[in-house]
Design an enzyme around this catalytic site. Structure first.
Site, short mmCIF file in Angstrom:
data_model
loop_
_atom_site.label_atom_id
_atom_site.label_comp_id
_atom_site.label_asym_id
_atom_site.label_seq_id
_atom_site.Cartn_x
_atom_site.Cartn_y
_atom_site.Cartn_z
N ASN A 8 26.54 -40.53 4.47
CA ASN A 8 27.76 -39.71 4.51
C ASN A 8 27.75 -38.97 5.84
O ASN A 8 27.01 -38.01 6.02
CB ASN A 8 27.72 -38.73 3.33
N TRP A 9 28.57 -39.45 6.77
CA TRP A 9 28.58 -38.85 8.12
C TRP A 9 29.28 -37.50 8.16
O TRP A 9 29.24 -36.81 9.16
CB TRP A 9 29.25 -39.82 9.11
N LYS A 10 29.98 -37.16 7.07
CA LYS A 10 30.76 -35.91 7.05
C LYS A 10 31.65 -35.85 8.30
O LYS A 10 32.18 -36.88 8.71
CB LYS A 10 29.83 -34.71 6.92
N HIS A 90 32.85 -34.63 -3.59
CA HIS A 90 31.68 -34.05 -2.94
C HIS A 90 31.75 -32.53 -3.06
O HIS A 90 32.84 -31.96 -3.03
CB HIS A 90 31.65 -34.47 -1.46
N GLU A 92 31.29 -30.27 -1.04
CA GLU A 92 31.98 -29.60 0.07
C GLU A 92 33.49 -29.67 -0.12
O GLU A 92 34.21 -28.77 0.32
CB GLU A 92 31.54 -30.23 1.41
N GLU A 157 24.04 -34.56 -6.72
CA GLU A 157 23.72 -33.80 -5.51
C GLU A 157 23.67 -32.32 -5.85
O GLU A 157 24.72 -31.65 -5.89
CB GLU A 157 24.78 -34.03 -4.43
N GLY A 163 21.80 -30.19 2.82
CA GLY A 163 21.67 -29.66 4.17
C GLY A 163 20.69 -28.50 4.31
O GLY A 163 20.69 -27.79 5.32
N SER A 202 19.26 -33.48 1.04
CA SER A 202 18.06 -33.41 1.89
C SER A 202 17.13 -34.61 1.74
O SER A 202 15.90 -34.47 1.77
CB SER A 202 17.30 -32.10 1.65
N GLY A 223 23.13 -37.37 3.91
CA GLY A 223 24.00 -36.71 4.87
C GLY A 223 23.38 -36.72 6.26
O GLY A 223 23.39 -37.73 6.97
N GLY A 224 22.80 -35.60 6.64
CA GLY A 224 22.28 -35.40 8.00
C GLY A 224 21.42 -36.55 8.52
O GLY A 224 21.58 -36.99 9.67
P1 PGA Z 1 22.17 -33.88 3.31
O1 PGA Z 1 23.64 -34.11 2.67
O2 PGA Z 1 21.45 -35.21 3.21
O3 PGA Z 1 22.45 -33.49 4.74
O4 PGA Z 1 21.50 -32.82 2.52
C1 PGA Z 1 23.82 -34.91 1.53
C2 PGA Z 1 25.27 -34.96 1.16
O5 PGA Z 1 25.95 -33.92 1.24
O6 PGA Z 1 25.80 -36.02 0.77
#
Ligand code: PGA
Length: 242
Positions: A8-10, A90, A92, A157, A163, A202, A223-224
């Site tokens: 997930n590149w956000k 998600h 967010e 999640e 993050g 994470s 994500g990251g």
């Molecule tokens: P993260 O994000 O791996 O940076 O913790 C995961 C996500 O929000 O899908």
């Protein structure tokens, strides 16, 4: 079940980043399915660069097929741009855009109608976990976010793990994934047995193998660490074979 490792590149990335990243994914370990979910403007370029070797997904879609919805994209537009998956609900989006379970259910139906595989995200906040309410919160999200004919993927999640570099204990992931499986079977019947349940929050090269080996973990939503092809591939390499 083959595991699914989804990136997930956000809101990260530029068109100029796509070619090198896509070339690096040519080294994909063959025992997992890889999926990249970049921002919308990169989808078409990714689609051309990957040539179908790695799946593509969007990070959201509207519940309607088309219409006067400034700033939104429909599921069929994602499909048209080369996507076969879409991340929905998600945390967010739940937090920053006030998305409700009912709205996420509508988006999930739209994704399925357009021929996309929805990845519906659920997870508790830190306060909810401390209050002992984590499983109940997730069960409620599943009950109201998934349509009765759901066919797709669920991503667990924990909001407090996204993050932050923090992850739940292996026992907590095992308990939650077991609870999600039971809830899926209660809601969907036998179809609930075939839904992949991803863990996200994470996930890094250093912890991926142990998380991916846990019961009922069918892959990861990253994500990251998905932004660097090298780290993303190292995570995929940690997935157990089938
Ligand atoms: P993260 O994000 O791996 O940076 O913790 C995961 C996500 O929000 O899908």
């Amino acid at each position: 079940m083959r595991q699914l490792i989804a990136g997930n590149w956000k809101m990260h990335g530029r068109l100029a980043d796509v070619a090198a990243y896509a070339a690096a994914l040519g080294q994909t370990p063959g025992h997992v399915d890889l999926l990249v979910c970049p921002p919308f403007p990169l989808l078409d370029r990714f689609s051309a660069a990957l040539g179908g070797s790695v799946a593509l997904g969007g990070q959201d879609c509207h519940a309607q097929a088309q219409g006067a919805h400034t700033g939104d994209v429909s599921a069929s537009m994602l499909k048209d741009a080369g996507a076969s998956y879409v991340i929905l609900g998600h945390s967010e989006r739940r937090e920053n855009h006030g998305e409700t379970n009912a709205e996420i259910c509508g988006k999930t139906l739209a994704a399925m109608a357009a021929g996309l595989t929805p990845i519906v995200c659920v997870g508790e906040t830190g306060t909810e976990r401390e209050a002992g309410a984590a499983e109940e919160v997730v069960r409620t999200q599943l009950r109201h976010s998934l349509p009765s004919d759901f066919a797709g993927v669920v991503a667990y999640e924990p909001v407090w793990a996204i993050g932050t570099g923090k992850t739940p204990t292996e026992a907590d992931v095992t308990a939650m994934h077991g609870a999600i499986r039971a809830a899926l079977v209660a809601q969907l019947g036998a179809a609930g047995l075939t839904v992949k349940i991803l863990y996200g929050g994470s996930v890094k090269p250093g912890n991926a193998a142990s998380l991916l080996a846990l019961p009922e973990v069918g892959g990861a939503l990253v994500g990251g660490a998905s932004l660097k092809a090298e780290d993303f591939l190292a995570i995929a390499a940690g997935a157990p074979g089938v």
